[in-house]
Design a protein around this motif. Structure first.
Motif, PDB file in Angstrom:
ATOM      1  N   GLY A   1       2.974  10.357  -1.073  1.00 53.30           N
ATOM      2  CA  GLY A   1       4.580  10.586  -0.770  1.00 53.30           C
ATOM      3  C   GLY A   1       4.970   9.970   0.351  1.00 53.30           C
ATOM      4  N   PHE A   2       6.002  10.369   0.973  1.00 53.03           N
ATOM      5  CA  PHE A   2       6.585   9.819   2.257  1.00 53.03           C
ATOM      6  C   PHE A   2       6.352  10.307   3.384  1.00 53.03           C
ATOM      7  CE2 PHE A   2       9.317   9.153  -1.654  1.00 53.03           C
ATOM      8  CZ  PHE A   2       9.559   7.634  -1.649  1.00 53.03           C
ATOM      9  N   GLY A   3       6.590   9.734   4.523  1.00 53.50           N
ATOM     10  CA  GLY A   3       6.362  10.239   5.860  1.00 53.50           C
ATOM     11  C   GLY A   3       5.221   9.480   6.758  1.00 53.50           C
ATOM     12  N   ILE A   4       5.145  10.043   7.929  1.00 45.63           N
ATOM     13  CA  ILE A   4       4.154   9.360   8.804  1.00 45.63           C
ATOM     14  C   ILE A   4       2.816   9.452   8.444  1.00 45.63           C
ATOM     15  CG2 ILE A   4       3.555   9.354  11.175  1.00 45.63           C
ATOM     16  CD1 ILE A   4       6.309  10.325  12.141  1.00 45.63           C
TER      17      ILE A   4
ATOM     18  N   HIS B   1       0.827  -1.213   0.240  1.00 43.07           N
ATOM     19  CA  HIS B   1      -0.003   0.192  -0.046  1.00 43.07           C
ATOM     20  C   HIS B   1       0.639   1.409  -0.162  1.00 43.07           C
ATOM     21  CE1 HIS B   1      -4.058  -1.608   0.160  1.00 43.07           C
ATOM     22  NE2 HIS B   1      -3.699  -2.447   1.217  1.00 43.07           N
ATOM     23  N   GLN B   2       2.015   1.207   0.666  1.00 47.11           N
ATOM     24  CA  GLN B   2       2.730   2.355   0.551  1.00 47.11           C
ATOM     25  C   GLN B   2       3.404   2.771  -0.595  1.00 47.11           C
ATOM     26  OE1 GLN B   2       5.287   0.997   4.362  1.00 47.11           O
ATOM     27  NE2 GLN B   2       5.484   3.114   4.734  1.00 47.11           N
TER      28      GLN B   2
ATOM     29  N   PHE C   1       2.187   6.829   5.721  1.00 43.52           N
ATOM     30  CA  PHE C   1       2.054   5.562   6.412  1.00 43.52           C
ATOM     31  C   PHE C   1       0.770   5.150   7.109  1.00 43.52           C
ATOM     32  CE2 PHE C   1       3.628   3.418  10.583  1.00 43.52           C
ATOM     33  CZ  PHE C   1       3.717   1.933  10.025  1.00 43.52           C
ATOM     34  N   THR C   2       0.393   6.190   7.814  1.00 41.13           N
ATOM     35  CA  THR C   2      -0.834   6.060   8.598  1.00 41.13           C
ATOM     36  C   THR C   2      -1.981   5.746   7.647  1.00 41.13           C
ATOM     37  OG1 THR C   2      -0.183   7.486  10.404  1.00 41.13           O
ATOM     38  CG2 THR C   2      -2.372   7.014  10.303  1.00 41.13           C
ATOM     39  N   LEU C   3      -2.180   6.452   6.659  1.00 40.74           N
ATOM     40  CA  LEU C   3      -3.221   6.222   5.557  1.00 40.74           C
ATOM     41  C   LEU C   3      -3.123   4.662   4.961  1.00 40.74           C
ATOM     42  CD1 LEU C   3      -3.346   9.534   3.857  1.00 40.74           C
ATOM     43  CD2 LEU C   3      -4.951   8.409   5.166  1.00 40.74           C
TER      44      LEU C   3
END
Length: 231
Positions: A59-62, A50-51, A65-67
């Motif tokens: 894009g990148f980041g927390i 999924h990432q 990641f949470t989504l």
């Protein structure tokens, strides 16, 4: 080897401070929440898929990641997850955003030694607000002439950054823990690259070949940067 840059850029996460272990911990918490639905290996593979799929959108980041964790949960539960379950996932993401900034050993010592002799910048990926928060909390901001939070770290992204900052690639050195993002693109456009491995690496950042290049150097510790640049 003669390294003669005028500008030195540092990656942030897992180069200046610890980061990946926090994500590993978050994924462990997620796996515990959904251990009745799949194995940890299957869950981690789903999050990664999924990432990677979402990179063009999020894009990148927390936050991204949470989504991706939420999408994984929806997939695992066949969209039967409760609002309470979604809330627990958001809490994992929020906890990541509140993690303290812990500098890696010898980082500030190296920055002190380089400051004044080189123009120093930060070139990192991730969420803009979170990366600025971490830089502020790190206490390192005063060492850098410029902070650049890139949406990605491909050749075109570096070329655009260097163009905006009026820096020639041949005068530019990138230092980071990812061969894929911090080293290879810079070598391809004519700059210098130094790889300082971190003990754990996100699967997306791994490559399966050895890098050999006249402008590339692999070091075991960031302290060695001083020796290379002063030799």
């Amino acid at each position: 080897m003669n390294f003669s840059p005028k500008t030195i850029a540092f990656d942030a996460d897992d180069t200046l401070w610890h980061n990946e272990p926090y994500f590993d911990e978050a994924q462990e918490r997620f796996c515990e929440l959904f251990q009745d639905y799949a194995s940890s290996q299957e869950i981690l593979g789903s999050i990664l898929n999924h990432q990677v799929k979402n990179l063009p959108l999020y894009g990148f980041g927390i936050k991204a990641f949470t989504l991706s964790m939420i999408e994984t949960a929806l997939q695992l539960t066949k969209h039967q997850i409760s609002g309470k379950g979604i809330e627990k996932i958001i809490a994992i993401g929020n906890d990541l955003l509140l993690k303290p900034v812990e500098l890696l050993p010898n980082v500030e010592e190296v920055l002190k030694a380089l400051q004044g002799n080189y123009k120093l910048i930060v070139a990192t990926k991730g969420d803009l607000k979170d990366q600025h928060r971490k830089l502020h909390d790190s206490g390192l901001g005063h060492y850098f002439h410029h902070i650049e939070v890139l949406s990605d770290k491909k050749e075109i992204d570096y070329e655009k950054m260097l163009g905006r900052l009026d820096i020639r690639a041949k005068d530019f050195l990138m230092i980071g823990n990812s061969l894929k993002s911090d080293v290879l693109p810079i070598l391809n456009i004519g700059g210098y690259g130094i790889h300082i491995p971190y003990h754990t690496t996100w699967e997306y950042e791994k490559i399966d070949f050895k890098v050999e290049h006249e402008k590339f150097l692999a070091l075991s510790n960031i302290s060695d940067v001083k020796t290379v640049l002063n030799s």
